[in-house]
Design an enzyme around this catalytic site. Structure first.
Site, PDB file in Angstrom:
ATOM      1  N   LYS A  70      -7.646  15.643  13.841  1.00 27.31           N
ATOM      2  CA  LYS A  70      -6.865  15.464  12.423  1.00 27.31           C
ATOM      3  C   LYS A  70      -7.868  15.204  11.468  1.00 27.31           C
ATOM      4  O   LYS A  70      -8.404  14.333  11.575  1.00 27.31           O
ATOM      5  CB  LYS A  70      -5.589  14.487  12.914  1.00 27.31           C
ATOM      6  CG  LYS A  70      -4.670  14.294  11.792  1.00 27.31           C
ATOM      7  CD  LYS A  70      -3.678  13.558  12.059  1.00 27.31           C
ATOM      8  CE  LYS A  70      -3.713  11.946  12.164  1.00 27.31           C
ATOM      9  NZ  LYS A  70      -2.674  11.176  12.355  1.00 27.31           N
ATOM     10  N   GLN A 142       7.412   6.608   7.136  1.00 27.04           N
ATOM     11  CA  GLN A 142       7.558   6.634   8.822  1.00 27.04           C
ATOM     12  C   GLN A 142       8.928   6.215   9.112  1.00 27.04           C
ATOM     13  O   GLN A 142       9.326   6.322  10.242  1.00 27.04           O
ATOM     14  CB  GLN A 142       6.378   5.515   9.328  1.00 27.04           C
ATOM     15  CG  GLN A 142       5.056   5.919   9.143  1.00 27.04           C
ATOM     16  CD  GLN A 142       4.510   6.736  10.128  1.00 27.04           C
ATOM     17  OE1 GLN A 142       5.243   7.123  11.220  1.00 27.04           O
ATOM     18  NE2 GLN A 142       3.448   7.608   9.832  1.00 27.04           N
ATOM     19  N   GLY A 228       3.170  -1.392  11.240  1.00 26.72           N
ATOM     20  CA  GLY A 228       2.256  -1.411  10.098  1.00 26.72           C
ATOM     21  C   GLY A 228       1.009  -2.554  10.357  1.00 26.72           C
ATOM     22  O   GLY A 228       0.666  -2.476  11.474  1.00 26.72           O
TER      23      GLY A 228
END
Length: 327
Positions: A70, A142, A228
């Site tokens: 990625k 998210q 997070g």
């Protein structure tokens, strides 16, 4: 031929449940030692105030084999200068048998999917079966998949939504109520702490450097997902949660210990010991560790992410696309 998949094409072939299962396979492979995940390479592009990160990996077990990388770039000036995202991402999959590139897909959406699915996976094994109230703290990119994933594994009736902006919390709540056709109640709140004691599951997905809830208010039987705090100075999770939790699971031990302030800071301050870490959730999936054992336990799951999740979830999406389109 190399297949190129957009977000919409990915949405058309997989559900959040599919990615939860993909994450299960990925983390089992990782905890079994069946993955090769080099440290991510960070290239500084100083002339354009940018950074380019390369996250490669290979994973294999009896169910799946995946290879790829990625590419995530962080260019803060992009929106103002070029009207494009500040953090574009692309996933490149390769045929593990030949090394040839087989698929290129939207890496930003893939990240949202696999990260949200992690909270679903953890809640599936660690949250109480009768959990019905979710507290979601943070409504950034998210947030949607985080909520989707938890709702897919537990019969949630009410979701409290909190962030630094009540306006944004209201906007997100309205969007989610429409998505779920009013079958789930979404309530935007100005203070998450007013509802911590009511929540059965709490998901924290912020970039805060300090605790975003009061850990003393967390009741017995609660499960907490901390998503997070992916740098050593971020600490969204109160240390009281770590102290009160009887089961503490990470997606990858090395990733959390090296990257998350949620753990690094309390260890440095002598408030938490590595001895209290139960293990990687992949070990639980392999039957080497225990899940929730009673309804009184407080459980905590911490993730910082790993390329193993990207390559396995990406391979699952690619396979499903080929199956649906007879390719």
């Amino acid at each position: 031929m190399v297949v190129s998949l957009t977000k919409e094409e990915m949405q058309d072939v997989v559900s959040i449940e599919d990615i939860i299962l993909a994450n299960e396979e990925a983390l089992k492979i990782y905890s079994e030692g069946g993955a090769v995940i080099p440290l991510r390479l960070n290239v500084n592009v100083e002339a354009n105030n940018g950074q380019s990160l390369y996250m490669p990996g290979y994973a294999k077990n009896s169910e799946i084999e995946a290879l790829g990388a990625k590419i995530v770039t962080v260019y803060p000036d992009n929106p103002k200068k070029y009207n494009v995202p500040a953090v574009p991402a692309t996933m490149i999959l390769q045929n593990p048998k030949t090394g040839e590139v087989s698929c290129i897909m939207d890496g930003a959406y893939l990240t949202q999917l696999r990260t949200g699915a992690l909270s679903g996976l953890a809640s599936k094994y660690l949250a109480r079966e009768d959990s019905s109230v979710l507290l979601q703290v943070g409504v950034g990119g998210q947030a949607e998949t985080q909520v989707d994933a938890v709702l897919s594994v537990r019969d949630i009736k009410k979701v409290y939504v909190s962030c630094r902006s009540l306006e944004k919390a209201l906007e997100f709540s309205k969007f989610m109520e429409e998505k779920y056709k009013n079958k789930v109640e979404f309530i935007a709140v100005d203070d998450a702490n007013k509802h911590v004691a009511e929540a059965d599951i709490i998901t924290l997905v912020t970039t805060s450097n300090e605790a975003v809830i009061d850990g003393e208010l967390v009741k017995e039987g609660t499960h907490i997902n901390s998503v997070g705090s992916y740098t050593p100075i971020m600490q969204e999770t109160p240390v009281e949660v770590l102290k009160k939790s009887s089961k503490i699971y990470f997606d990858t031990y090395e990733g959390v210990i090296e990257e998350s302030g949620d753990v690094i800071i309390p260890i440095k301050n002598g408030e938490f010991s590595k001895e209290n870490i139960t293990g990687e959730i992949g070990e639980l999936l392999l039957g080497k560790k225990k899940a929730r054992e009673n309804d009184s336990e407080i459980t905590w799951f911490k993730t910082t992410g790993s390329a193993v999740l990207d390559i396995v979830a990406g391979e699952v999406i690619y396979r499903k696309y080929k199956e649906k389109n007879n390719k």
